[in-house]
Design a protein around this motif. Structure first.
Motif, PDB file in Angstrom:
ATOM      1  N   GLY A 121     -15.707  32.392   7.257  1.00  0.00           N
ATOM      2  CA  GLY A 121     -16.306  32.816   5.999  1.00  0.00           C
ATOM      3  C   GLY A 121     -16.785  31.622   5.210  1.00  0.00           C
ATOM      4  N   LYS A 122     -17.644  31.905   4.230  1.00  0.00           N
ATOM      5  CA  LYS A 122     -18.182  30.846   3.379  1.00  0.00           C
ATOM      6  C   LYS A 122     -18.042  31.269   1.918  1.00  0.00           C
ATOM      7  N   GLY A 123     -18.042  30.289   1.057  1.00  0.00           N
ATOM      8  CA  GLY A 123     -18.055  30.547  -0.371  1.00  0.00           C
ATOM      9  C   GLY A 123     -16.818  31.277  -0.861  1.00  0.00           C
ATOM     10  N   ASN A 124     -17.048  32.351  -1.605  1.00  0.00           N
ATOM     11  CA  ASN A 124     -15.952  33.101  -2.220  1.00  0.00           C
ATOM     12  C   ASN A 124     -15.040  33.767  -1.187  1.00  0.00           C
ATOM     13  N   ASP A 125     -15.603  34.185  -0.044  1.00  0.00           N
ATOM     14  CA  ASP A 125     -14.766  34.781   1.006  1.00  0.00           C
ATOM     15  C   ASP A 125     -13.755  33.772   1.525  1.00  0.00           C
ATOM     16  N   ARG A 126     -14.174  32.536   1.650  1.00  0.00           N
ATOM     17  CA  ARG A 126     -13.286  31.470   2.119  1.00  0.00           C
ATOM     18  C   ARG A 126     -12.163  31.215   1.106  1.00  0.00           C
ATOM     19  N   ILE A 127     -12.506  31.176  -0.156  1.00  0.00           N
ATOM     20  CA  ILE A 127     -11.517  30.966  -1.216  1.00  0.00           C
ATOM     21  C   ILE A 127     -10.543  32.143  -1.270  1.00  0.00           C
ATOM     22  N   GLU A 128     -11.069  33.362  -1.157  1.00  0.00           N
ATOM     23  CA  GLU A 128     -10.220  34.556  -1.191  1.00  0.00           C
ATOM     24  C   GLU A 128      -9.274  34.589   0.012  1.00  0.00           C
ATOM     25  N   ALA A 129      -9.765  34.188   1.193  1.00  0.00           N
ATOM     26  CA  ALA A 129      -8.905  34.148   2.382  1.00  0.00           C
ATOM     27  C   ALA A 129      -7.749  33.176   2.177  1.00  0.00           C
ATOM     28  N   LEU A 130      -8.012  32.019   1.605  1.00  0.00           N
ATOM     29  CA  LEU A 130      -6.954  31.041   1.327  1.00  0.00           C
ATOM     30  C   LEU A 130      -5.967  31.566   0.283  1.00  0.00           C
ATOM     31  N   ARG A 131      -6.460  32.265  -0.726  1.00  0.00           N
ATOM     32  CA  ARG A 131      -5.593  32.826  -1.762  1.00  0.00           C
ATOM     33  C   ARG A 131      -4.661  33.884  -1.172  1.00  0.00           C
ATOM     34  N   LEU A 132      -5.211  34.772  -0.359  1.00  0.00           N
ATOM     35  CA  LEU A 132      -4.392  35.814   0.277  1.00  0.00           C
ATOM     36  C   LEU A 132      -3.386  35.206   1.251  1.00  0.00           C
ATOM     37  N   ALA A 133      -3.796  34.171   1.972  1.00  0.00           N
ATOM     38  CA  ALA A 133      -2.882  33.505   2.903  1.00  0.00           C
ATOM     39  C   ALA A 133      -1.685  32.929   2.148  1.00  0.00           C
ATOM     40  N   GLU A 134      -1.929  32.383   0.975  1.00  0.00           N
ATOM     41  CA  GLU A 134      -0.834  31.840   0.174  1.00  0.00           C
ATOM     42  C   GLU A 134       0.116  32.955  -0.271  1.00  0.00           C
ATOM     43  N   ILE A 135      -0.426  34.085  -0.689  1.00  0.00           N
ATOM     44  CA  ILE A 135       0.395  35.223  -1.114  1.00  0.00           C
ATOM     45  C   ILE A 135       1.262  35.727   0.035  1.00  0.00           C
ATOM     46  N   PHE A 136       0.682  35.791   1.244  1.00  0.00           N
ATOM     47  CA  PHE A 136       1.397  36.297   2.422  1.00  0.00           C
ATOM     48  C   PHE A 136       2.214  35.215   3.124  1.00  0.00           C
ATOM     49  N   ARG A 137       2.189  34.003   2.579  1.00  0.00           N
ATOM     50  CA  ARG A 137       2.894  32.854   3.161  1.00  0.00           C
ATOM     51  C   ARG A 137       2.425  32.538   4.586  1.00  0.00           C
ATOM     52  N   ALA A 138       1.133  32.676   4.785  1.00  0.00           N
ATOM     53  CA  ALA A 138       0.527  32.297   6.058  1.00  0.00           C
ATOM     54  C   ALA A 138       0.151  30.821   5.976  1.00  0.00           C
ATOM     55  N   ASN A 139       0.325  30.103   7.073  1.00  0.00           N
ATOM     56  CA  ASN A 139      -0.006  28.675   7.122  1.00  0.00           C
ATOM     57  C   ASN A 139      -1.358  28.469   7.768  1.00  0.00           C
ATOM     58  N   VAL A 140      -2.111  27.520   7.253  1.00  0.00           N
ATOM     59  CA  VAL A 140      -3.365  27.121   7.886  1.00  0.00           C
ATOM     60  C   VAL A 140      -2.998  26.133   8.985  1.00  0.00           C
ATOM     61  N   VAL A 141      -3.297  26.478  10.236  1.00  0.00           N
ATOM     62  CA  VAL A 141      -2.965  25.586  11.354  1.00  0.00           C
ATOM     63  C   VAL A 141      -4.205  24.939  11.959  1.00  0.00           C
ATOM     64  N   ASP A 142      -5.398  25.429  11.546  1.00  0.00           N
ATOM     65  CA  ASP A 142      -6.642  24.800  11.984  1.00  0.00           C
ATOM     66  C   ASP A 142      -7.713  25.134  10.956  1.00  0.00           C
ATOM     67  N   SER A 143      -8.563  24.164  10.695  1.00  0.00           N
ATOM     68  CA  SER A 143      -9.617  24.380   9.717  1.00  0.00           C
ATOM     69  C   SER A 143     -10.878  23.653  10.152  1.00  0.00           C
ATOM     70  N   THR A 144     -11.989  24.357  10.087  1.00  0.00           N
ATOM     71  CA  THR A 144     -13.299  23.741  10.303  1.00  0.00           C
ATOM     72  C   THR A 144     -14.159  24.112   9.100  1.00  0.00           C
ATOM     73  N   LEU A 145     -15.397  23.673   9.075  1.00  0.00           N
ATOM     74  CA  LEU A 145     -16.300  24.019   7.975  1.00  0.00           C
ATOM     75  C   LEU A 145     -16.656  25.506   7.999  1.00  0.00           C
ATOM     76  N   GLU A 146     -16.503  26.146   9.169  1.00  0.00           N
ATOM     77  CA  GLU A 146     -16.877  27.558   9.298  1.00  0.00           C
ATOM     78  C   GLU A 146     -15.697  28.519   9.351  1.00  0.00           C
ATOM     79  N   SER A 147     -14.491  28.026   9.671  1.00  0.00           N
ATOM     80  CA  SER A 147     -13.393  28.980   9.875  1.00  0.00           C
ATOM     81  C   SER A 147     -12.027  28.364   9.594  1.00  0.00           C
ATOM     82  N   PHE A 148     -11.053  29.251   9.507  1.00  0.00           N
ATOM     83  CA  PHE A 148      -9.637  28.895   9.415  1.00  0.00           C
ATOM     84  C   PHE A 148      -8.905  29.612  10.521  1.00  0.00           C
ATOM     85  N   VAL A 149      -7.784  29.039  10.957  1.00  0.00           N
ATOM     86  CA  VAL A 149      -6.818  29.769  11.777  1.00  0.00           C
ATOM     87  C   VAL A 149      -5.525  29.777  10.975  1.00  0.00           C
TER      88      VAL A 149
END
Length: 189
Positions: A121-149
């Motif tokens: 995702g890009k822009g606001n979708d990317r920010i929202e995905a990170l916000r939800l991941a924090e709420i659910f206590r999900a960890n970012v294990v990989d990050s590129t300019l286009e995606s997160f894992v």
């Protein structure tokens, strides 16, 4: 005069409870099976399920005692009480099976699952995905300019809820381990 057309089980528009309490209820059960860690054992256990038309919702297996060469198979399955009893009895009769425990009925248990989610995702979708991941206590294990894992551990329901929220934000791919479960307290299962 026409007969009333009332569907079985519907009581929201009737003063009478029309549900059939003798109907078989489908239940979800978590089984813990201790087996010898040898070739073909998993195939025999799974073959029992497929040969009789029983469904497996989740399956995990790993060696749990290296010295004794024992593995633990955790199976989440569904069926009526009679079907679950039949499954337990038939699995218990397989030769390399040492123990079969129904964690659902033997007392409190802990169930967890690990999942990886690739979200693009890009822009606001990317920010929202990170916000939800924090709420659910999900960890970012990989990050590129286009995606997160994201990596997340929790109940199957928590993982399903996170996936549902990530779909509109660009969920591309999901990998899940299946349920791992243990009896709580001093119980052995």
């Amino acid at each position: 005069m026409s007969a009333l057309k009332i569907e079985k089980g519907s009581s929201s528009h009737s003063a009478y409870d029309l549900r059939d309490y003798h109907a078989e209820v489908i239940e979800k059960h978590t089984l813990a099976v201790l087996v010898d860690n040898e070739a073909g054992v998993l195939a025999r256990v799974i073959g029992l399920f497929s040969g009789r038309g029983f469904n497996i919702e989740s399956l995990t297996v790993a060696e749990v005692n290296h010295d004794s060469h024992l593995s633990r198979i955790t199976i989440v399955t569904t069926g009526t009480r009679d079907v679950i009893e039949q499954i337990k009895a038939q699995v218990g009769r397989i030769v390399p099976v040492h123990e079969v425990h129904d964690l659902t009925v033997e007392g409190p248990s802990i169930e967890r699952e690990l999942a990886l989610f690739k979200v693009a995702g890009k822009g606001n979708d990317r920010i929202e995905a990170l916000r939800l991941a924090e709420i659910f206590r999900a960890n970012v294990v990989d990050s590129t300019l286009e995606s997160f894992v994201f990596e997340m551990t929790g109940t199957s329901e928590k993982i399903d809820a996170f996936a549902d929220l990530m779909r509109p934000l660009g969920l591309i791919e999901t990998a899940r381990t299946g349920v791992a479960a243990l009896a709580r307290g001093g119980q052995n299962a």
